[in-house]
Each structure stands twice: as structure tokens, then as C-alpha cells.
Design a protein around this motif. Structure first.
Motif: not given
Length: 155
Positions: A145-152
Motif C-alpha cells: 500500500v505504501w510502496g515500501v520495498l521489502f528488505d531481506m
């Protein structure tokens, strides 16, 4: 009206197109006479709209193309498809459906209204892996929704 819509939802579910969570059909959400179609591809959405048109014809009802809107959500890895999708036209009742863009506040409101029902959660057992699965899905949804990248480090 609910009698009409229930039959439409059954027809959409039986078609085997649209969005699924596991084996559960979640490609059509309805409240009263409002229907939301969720499709993973343009082809799937066209098939679902065709089912709606056939159903409308059979039951002498109509869907209002002017009130209908098309929203596209793409993951960052598929942003290159935005232009191609904007060139697609979808129809209901032989009338085109307008594309709309949604800002983050509207996305957040939609997510809150449609994805956060925790009715009966007081009765849930908190000692299961399903709570962890729900938490992971919740975080992924919010990141989308917020366009935040997934971190590993996140599941």
C-alpha cells in the motif's frame, strides 16, 4: 437486489478466474449493489466483465459504466507494464470504464476498510503459526500500500 448479486458472485466464483487466496475465491467483493472485481491480469478482468454482462442481460439489470472505475496496482517489479495497461480498455455494458489513480491516503483507507476486519479476533488462539502467517501477510500488505520495498530480513 441481493438475490441478483448473490447469483453473480456464484457465477464469478465458478468461472475460475480472478484472484484467489489458496483455493478461496476473493475475486469479487460485494456490498448491497456495489461490486468490486479483483483480477490478476487484463484477460481475467475481461472474462469477469463478460460474465457480469451476460448476467446483467439474463436478469434484466445493468451495470453503470459511468460509476465504474478501473484501478491498477502493480508491484515495483512490474512498473514497466503501466503504459501497456493504460492502453487497455475495459467495458461493461459495451461502455468503457474510466481509469483512476489513487494516492497513498486513499490506498490506506481502502486497505483499512477492506483488509482489516478482525471481527471475532478476541477468540483466536494466539499459540498457532497462523497468527504469525497473518502478521507476515499484514506487513506485506502495508508495504505494498505504501510502496515500501521489502528488505531481506522480512518474510
Amino acid at each position: 437486489m441481493c438475490v441478483y448479486i448473490d447469483g453473480l458472485l456464484v457465477a464469478l466464483s465458478k468461472a475460475g478466474v480472478g484472484c484467489f487466496i489458496g483455493s478461496n475465491f476473493v475475486g469479487a467483493l460485494a456490498y448491497a449493489d456495489d461490486v468490486v472485481l479483483l483480477a490478476p491480469t487484463a484477460t481475467a478482468l475481461r472474462r469477469m466483465l463478460s460474465i457480469c454482462d451476460c448476467y446483467a442481460s439474463e436478469y434484466c439489470i445493468s451495470f453503470n459504466a459511468i460509476k465504474s472505475k478501473c484501478l491498477v496496482f502493480l508491484p515495483n517489479s512490474r512498473r514497466f507494464l503501466r503504459q501497456q495497461l493504460n492502453e487497455c480498455t475495459f467495458y461493461v455494458g459495451n461502455k468503457p470504464i474510466e481509469y483512476v489513480k489513487v494516492n497513498s491516503l486513499v490506498k490506506n483507507r481502502l486497505f483499512h476498510n477492506y483488509c482489516t476486519s478482525m471481527y471475532g479476533c478476541e477468540l483466536w488462539s494466539l499459540n498457532t503459526d497462523r497468527i504469525n502467517d497473518l502478521s507476515i501477510a499484514w506487513r506485506k500488505g502495508l508495504r505494498r500500500v505504501w510502496g515500501v520495498l521489502f528488505d531481506m530480513c522480512c518474510h
